[in-house]
Design a protein around this motif. Structure first.
Motif, PDB file in Angstrom:
ATOM      1  N   ALA A 108      38.850  24.916 -44.218  1.00 24.73           N
ATOM      2  CA  ALA A 108      39.685  23.800 -44.659  1.00 24.73           C
ATOM      3  C   ALA A 108      38.840  22.645 -45.160  1.00 24.73           C
ATOM      4  O   ALA A 108      39.305  21.812 -45.921  1.00 24.73           O
ATOM      5  CB  ALA A 108      40.576  23.336 -43.507  1.00 24.73           C
ATOM      6  N   ALA A 109      37.588  22.569 -44.714  1.00 31.82           N
ATOM      7  CA  ALA A 109      36.777  21.398 -44.983  1.00 31.82           C
ATOM      8  C   ALA A 109      36.035  21.439 -46.307  1.00 31.82           C
ATOM      9  O   ALA A 109      35.781  20.401 -46.889  1.00 31.82           O
ATOM     10  CB  ALA A 109      35.770  21.209 -43.849  1.00 31.82           C
ATOM     11  N   ARG A 110      35.638  22.647 -46.796  1.00 33.84           N
ATOM     12  CA  ARG A 110      34.795  22.643 -47.980  1.00 33.84           C
ATOM     13  C   ARG A 110      34.897  23.940 -48.772  1.00 33.84           C
ATOM     14  O   ARG A 110      35.459  24.919 -48.308  1.00 33.84           O
ATOM     15  CB  ARG A 110      33.352  22.375 -47.592  1.00 33.84           C
ATOM     16  N   GLN A 111      34.308  23.900 -49.915  1.00 29.86           N
ATOM     17  CA  GLN A 111      34.169  25.032 -50.815  1.00 29.86           C
ATOM     18  C   GLN A 111      32.676  25.270 -50.988  1.00 29.86           C
ATOM     19  O   GLN A 111      31.869  24.438 -50.602  1.00 29.86           O
ATOM     20  CB  GLN A 111      34.810  24.699 -52.171  1.00 29.86           C
ATOM     21  N   PRO A 112      32.278  26.391 -51.616  1.00 26.79           N
ATOM     22  CA  PRO A 112      30.856  26.555 -51.917  1.00 26.79           C
ATOM     23  C   PRO A 112      30.371  25.385 -52.768  1.00 26.79           C
ATOM     24  O   PRO A 112      31.116  24.820 -53.566  1.00 26.79           O
ATOM     25  CB  PRO A 112      30.810  27.855 -52.716  1.00 26.79           C
ATOM     26  N   SER A 113      29.127  25.025 -52.598  1.00 26.50           N
ATOM     27  CA  SER A 113      28.550  23.917 -53.357  1.00 26.50           C
ATOM     28  C   SER A 113      28.412  24.306 -54.831  1.00 26.50           C
ATOM     29  O   SER A 113      28.488  25.481 -55.188  1.00 26.50           O
ATOM     30  CB  SER A 113      27.173  23.560 -52.791  1.00 26.50           C
ATOM     31  N   GLU A 114      28.182  23.318 -55.667  1.00 29.33           N
ATOM     32  CA  GLU A 114      27.975  23.597 -57.103  1.00 29.33           C
ATOM     33  C   GLU A 114      26.736  24.460 -57.295  1.00 29.33           C
ATOM     34  O   GLU A 114      26.722  25.337 -58.158  1.00 29.33           O
ATOM     35  CB  GLU A 114      27.878  22.288 -57.893  1.00 29.33           C
ATOM     36  N   ALA A 115      25.700  24.242 -56.481  1.00 28.66           N
ATOM     37  CA  ALA A 115      24.485  25.069 -56.567  1.00 28.66           C
ATOM     38  C   ALA A 115      24.811  26.527 -56.208  1.00 28.66           C
ATOM     39  O   ALA A 115      24.326  27.457 -56.865  1.00 28.66           O
ATOM     40  CB  ALA A 115      23.403  24.523 -55.641  1.00 28.66           C
ATOM     41  N   GLN A 116      25.636  26.732 -55.177  1.00 29.22           N
ATOM     42  CA  GLN A 116      26.026  28.093 -54.802  1.00 29.22           C
ATOM     43  C   GLN A 116      26.859  28.739 -55.902  1.00 29.22           C
ATOM     44  O   GLN A 116      26.692  29.929 -56.201  1.00 29.22           O
ATOM     45  CB  GLN A 116      26.791  28.083 -53.478  1.00 29.22           C
ATOM     46  N   LYS A 117      27.752  27.968 -56.522  1.00 27.93           N
ATOM     47  CA  LYS A 117      28.551  28.514 -57.627  1.00 27.93           C
ATOM     48  C   LYS A 117      27.646  28.922 -58.788  1.00 27.93           C
ATOM     49  O   LYS A 117      27.878  29.947 -59.436  1.00 27.93           O
ATOM     50  CB  LYS A 117      29.609  27.507 -58.077  1.00 27.93           C
ATOM     51  N   ALA A 118      26.608  28.146 -59.053  1.00 26.53           N
ATOM     52  CA  ALA A 118      25.650  28.497 -60.111  1.00 26.53           C
ATOM     53  C   ALA A 118      24.887  29.770 -59.736  1.00 26.53           C
ATOM     54  O   ALA A 118      24.636  30.624 -60.601  1.00 26.53           O
ATOM     55  CB  ALA A 118      24.679  27.344 -60.352  1.00 26.53           C
ATOM     56  N   GLN A 119      24.541  29.922 -58.454  1.00 22.32           N
ATOM     57  CA  GLN A 119      23.871  31.143 -57.994  1.00 22.32           C
ATOM     58  C   GLN A 119      24.785  32.358 -58.146  1.00 22.32           C
ATOM     59  O   GLN A 119      24.326  33.442 -58.530  1.00 22.32           O
ATOM     60  CB  GLN A 119      23.429  30.997 -56.540  1.00 22.32           C
ATOM     61  N   ILE A 120      26.067  32.179 -57.849  1.00 19.29           N
ATOM     62  CA  ILE A 120      27.034  33.268 -58.020  1.00 19.29           C
ATOM     63  C   ILE A 120      27.100  33.653 -59.496  1.00 19.29           C
ATOM     64  O   ILE A 120      27.059  34.839 -59.843  1.00 19.29           O
ATOM     65  CB  ILE A 120      28.438  32.865 -57.506  1.00 19.29           C
ATOM     66  N   ALA A 121      27.204  32.667 -60.377  1.00 18.78           N
ATOM     67  CA  ALA A 121      27.277  32.935 -61.822  1.00 18.78           C
ATOM     68  C   ALA A 121      26.030  33.685 -62.292  1.00 18.78           C
ATOM     69  O   ALA A 121      26.139  34.610 -63.113  1.00 18.78           O
ATOM     70  CB  ALA A 121      27.439  31.628 -62.594  1.00 18.78           C
ATOM     71  N   ASN A 122      24.874  33.338 -61.767  1.00 12.61           N
ATOM     72  CA  ASN A 122      23.631  34.018 -62.110  1.00 12.61           C
ATOM     73  C   ASN A 122      23.673  35.482 -61.650  1.00 12.61           C
ATOM     74  O   ASN A 122      23.321  36.394 -62.395  1.00 12.61           O
ATOM     75  CB  ASN A 122      22.437  33.280 -61.489  1.00 12.61           C
ATOM     76  N   ALA A 123      24.104  35.710 -60.407  1.00 15.66           N
ATOM     77  CA  ALA A 123      24.214  37.075 -59.885  1.00 15.66           C
ATOM     78  C   ALA A 123      25.213  37.889 -60.699  1.00 15.66           C
ATOM     79  O   ALA A 123      24.963  39.054 -61.025  1.00 15.66           O
ATOM     80  CB  ALA A 123      24.623  37.043 -58.407  1.00 15.66           C
ATOM     81  N   VAL A 124      26.331  37.273 -61.057  1.00 13.59           N
ATOM     82  CA  VAL A 124      27.357  37.955 -61.861  1.00 13.59           C
ATOM     83  C   VAL A 124      26.777  38.354 -63.217  1.00 13.59           C
ATOM     84  O   VAL A 124      26.976  39.486 -63.675  1.00 13.59           O
ATOM     85  CB  VAL A 124      28.613  37.062 -62.026  1.00 13.59           C
ATOM     86  N   ALA A 125      26.051  37.467 -63.856  1.00 14.87           N
ATOM     87  CA  ALA A 125      25.463  37.768 -65.171  1.00 14.87           C
ATOM     88  C   ALA A 125      24.465  38.929 -65.073  1.00 14.87           C
ATOM     89  O   ALA A 125      24.471  39.837 -65.915  1.00 14.87           O
ATOM     90  CB  ALA A 125      24.786  36.529 -65.747  1.00 14.87           C
TER      91      ALA A 125
END
Length: 184
Positions: free
Chosen positions: A29-46
């Motif tokens: 309820a308190a948070r979402q992944p950080s912007e840095a983590q989202k960028a890491q996910i996008a890198n892994a996806v690519a």
């Protein structure tokens, strides 16, 4: 008589403070992944998308999460090394029978969250178009889960009920997180 209304107010404020602190203490309820983590996910996806699209099966299987690999190996009664080799061989045999026409895995419409245990994740819409040897095409729209383990992002498609159950056994903190159903 005048002290009683203040006591009720104090109790109401205390109750509100308890509810607020419970929400803040719950990581989901308190948070979402950080912007840095989202960028890491996008890198892994690519990187994963590139490996799958270009037929680099060993590299693609390298994105399979270690904890899930251990659970799968235990289920089939072999080592993780042998299980990984079986996955690679299975995908290579599958590729000889069915051609991958297109593969789309993107963070564009991803759903991000954090499990109750505090593990960040992403649910990634995935569209795969296959062509059988006779030329017949079929499409599968499913969900790929990006899961953080040992500071690295792994990707696993949860295509059917058995895969969802296996995933939930490997990662109990994902129980209760709704994942979109596969469409064929």
């Amino acid at each position: 008589m005048t002290k009683r209304p203040f006591a009720l107010w104090r109790m109401a404020l205390l109750g509100l403070a308890m509810v607020t602190s419970a929400l803040v203490a719950d990581p989901a309820a308190a948070r979402q992944p950080s912007e840095a983590q989202k960028a890491q996910i996008a890198n892994a996806v690519a990187r994963y998308d590139n490996a799958v699209t270009n037929g680099r099966v060993r590299e693609a299987v390298g994105f399979f999460p270690p904890t899930l690999m251990r659970v799968l190996a235990r289920d089939i009664g072999t080592s993780t090394k042998n299980t990984r080799a079986r996955m690679i061989n299975g995908r290579l045999r599958f590729g000889n029978i069915i051609d991958l026409s297109s593969f789309t895995l993107s963070t564009t419409n991803a759903r991000y969250g954090v499990t109750r245990a505090g593990r960040p994740y992403a649910l990634l819409p995935t569209k795969t178009v296959f062509r059988r040897s006779g030329g017949e095409k079929f499409t599968r729209v499913s969900t790929t889960v990006a899961v953080l383990e040992n500071r690295r992002w792994y990707l696993v498609n949860v295509d059917n009920r058995r895969q969802r159950q296996l995933f939930a056994r490997a990662y109990p903190d994902f129980r209760g997180i709704s994942m979109p159903r596969t469409k064929r």
